[in-house]
Design an enzyme around this catalytic site. Structure first.
Site, PDB file in Angstrom:
ATOM      1  N   GLY A  83      71.234  80.149 104.214  1.00 23.30           N
ATOM      2  CA  GLY A  83      72.511  80.589 103.683  1.00 23.30           C
ATOM      3  C   GLY A  83      72.327  81.479 102.485  1.00 23.30           C
ATOM      4  O   GLY A  83      71.197  81.806 102.089  1.00 23.30           O
ATOM      5  N   LYS A 117      67.368  70.982 101.454  1.00 20.40           N
ATOM      6  CA  LYS A 117      67.997  72.236 101.054  1.00 20.40           C
ATOM      7  C   LYS A 117      67.157  72.837  99.929  1.00 20.40           C
ATOM      8  O   LYS A 117      67.065  72.276  98.846  1.00 20.40           O
ATOM      9  CB  LYS A 117      69.433  71.967 100.583  1.00 20.40           C
ATOM     10  CG  LYS A 117      70.247  73.182 100.216  1.00 20.40           C
ATOM     11  CD  LYS A 117      71.677  72.744  99.867  1.00 20.40           C
ATOM     12  CE  LYS A 117      72.564  73.925  99.530  1.00 20.40           C
ATOM     13  NZ  LYS A 117      73.957  73.480  99.225  1.00 20.40           N
ATOM     14  N   ASP A 145      85.088  74.506  99.879  1.00 18.34           N
ATOM     15  CA  ASP A 145      84.551  75.284 101.001  1.00 18.34           C
ATOM     16  C   ASP A 145      84.571  74.467 102.294  1.00 18.34           C
ATOM     17  O   ASP A 145      83.595  74.452 103.045  1.00 18.34           O
ATOM     18  CB  ASP A 145      83.133  75.764 100.706  1.00 18.34           C
ATOM     19  CG  ASP A 145      82.744  76.970 101.566  1.00 18.34           C
ATOM     20  OD1 ASP A 145      83.653  77.632 102.113  1.00 18.34           O
ATOM     21  OD2 ASP A 145      81.543  77.248 101.705  1.00 18.34           O
TER      22      ASP A 145
END
Length: 477
Positions: A168, A192, A290
């Site tokens: 991302g 992540k 989000d």
């Protein structure tokens, strides 16, 4: 006269340049979303960083990976590409948006657990191996600050990378095996890896703070937020460890409900769990900022979902006004107008997501904030004048008499000319939802009613999460 091949080449080149331009704009927009989290004093600094880093677009990243000369091929299994990009092509009407992830040329997602870069994805799918870069101590990062990992690499002396799991704007994600997993614990985790950029590191630390707050308030793991395990630093990258789940709702839609959506019974099950997650966020004074199908994960049995990717999340009450908060298709009107925002912004995003789960279509596929407002008003009527009077950015979309203008040059299609629109053609959401046969009429009526109460332009009148949990569609009563 041009031959077919030449016409195809020029058309492909034009499409590629257009996609790169859109990706650069989206990357810059994502960076600007960090402004309200990191403090108003750094606004110009963050904007400059956004413009600079936007030059390293996802497409360029894929090209860089493919063009490097010295690459070592290593075998790696289960590298399934996923999809999360939310651009649309050639659509502008209410409920007509088809996510670009349905298109074969979509190669990048700006979400956690999104799609792998094209080189790794194709290799993984076709021949079951990934690209391994030369991981020297002075060559850990690519030009965009992403960590260049390889399968079999052990992070932090404990987590062995099994496969790429997405990439991302803020990070890349890998699936890994916990070599020190306790008895009864799952050995597979998702990691992540935050980009090696100071502003990203700071945002990552804030994300950890929010994740820890949510986890401490949910010790029995019942509130449908992804379970955060721990974090560590590795080669100047902040790494966040999460439980590993099967797929996100965007992938689920693509696999089981592409262009047609899911059964209403499944939507009801997922809606209840999403509202439980929203209630948990509200009790912890956290805004997700989000919510969309890409950021909701499901287990392998597809019976349980969890809200994920809290990279844009923030505490309530101290938030700076910005028109770029939340991914555009799920962005509430108060954000676009520049009004103070709170928990209703997440409720709006959930409403858009539920519509998408049932229909398989984007509800508001606007190409700009201005276009988003047009779609909002086509669905729900004129915006309340009190919102336009107070909105910091209202003058960018409405004249002094509160008449909406659509910014679009009829020749170049660029948003440069202002054309007042006297009448907005109204098309209620229910007219789109009700057109699907085969569902229980009462349940469908209740679903329409739920969406109607959620998708209210005025955030003060929007359905509260407590009301949503007791709504007949959710409760089944």
């Amino acid at each position: 006269m041009l031959g077919d091949w030449e016409r195809h080449r020029r058309r492909s080149s034009s499409t590629r340049h257009k996609c790169e331009k859109e990706q650069k704009e989206e990357t810059e927009e994502k960076f600007e979303q960090l402004v309200p989290k990191l403090g108003g004093n750094d606004r110009e600094k963050h904007k400059a960083e956004a413009r600079k880093r936007a030059d390293v677009t996802p497409t360029k990243y894929g090209e860089i990976q493919l063009q490097k000369q010295q690459q070592e091929i290593v075998h790696c299994s289960n590298n399934e590409g996923t999809s999360g990009n939310e651009k649309t092509m050639g659509v502008s009407g209410l409920g007509e948006g088809i996510p670009m992830s349905e298109r074969s040329e979509d190669i990048f997602a700006n979400d956690i657990f999104g799609e792998s870069p094209i080189g790794a994805q194709e290799l993984g799918k076709k021949r079951s191996f990934l690209i391994k870069e030369n991981a020297h101590c002075d060559n850990w990062d690519d030009p965009g600050g992403y960590y260049t990992y390889h399968c079999g690499e052990v992070l932090h002396g404990r987590y062995e990378i099994m496969a790429g799991h997405g990439m991302g704007v803020f990070s890349n994600v890998v699936r890994a095996k916990d070599l020190k997993a306790g008895k009864g614990d799952s050995s597979e985790v998702a990691i992540k890896i935050i980009r090696n950029i100071p502003v990203m590191y700071k945002a990552g630390k804030q994300e950890i703070s929010i994740l820890e707050k949510l986890a401490s308030a949910d010790p029995k793991d019942r509130r449908h937020c992804v379970r955060f395990i721990s974090s560590f630093m590795y080669r100047n990258h902040l790494c966040l460890i999460f439980e590993s789940l099967h797929m996100n709702l965007r992938e689920l839609l693509k696999k089981f409900g592409s262009d047609v959506g899911l059964k209403l019974t499944a939507v009801r099950t997922y809606s209840k769990q999403l509202f439980i997650a929203l209630k948990h966020l509200k009790s912890c004074n956290v805004l997700h900022c989000d919510i969309k199908p890409d950021n909701v994960l499901v287990n392998e049995a597809k019976t349980k979902l969890k809200l994920c990717d809290f990279g844009s999340a923030m505490p309530t009450g101290t938030n700076e006004i910005t028109p770029y908060l939340v991914s555009r298709f799920y962005r509430a009107p108060e954000i676009i107008l520049g009004l103070p925002y709170n928990h209703p912004l997440d409720m709006w995003s959930v409403g858009c997501s539920l519509f998408e789960l049932y229909t398989g279509k984007l509800l508001f596929p606007g190409k700009t904030n201005n276009d988003m407002l047009r779609l909002h008003m086509e669905s729900k009527g004129a915006l309340p004048k009190k919102m336009l009077r107070k909105g910091t950015f209202a003058k960018e979309h409405f004249d002094q008499d509160f008449k909406y203008f659509h910014e679009k040059d009829p020749v170049t299609k660029m948003t440069v000319k202002r054309h007042p629109v006297m009448n907005i053609k109204r098309q209620d959401v229910s007219s789109v939802v009700s057109s699907f046969p085969g569902e229980d009429p009462k349940m469908l009526f209740n679903f329409n009613d739920l969406l109607k109460r959620i998708l209210v332009l005025d955030p003060e009148k929007r359905l509260k999460v407590e009301q949503a949990l007791s709504h007949p569609f959710v409760s089944g009563k």
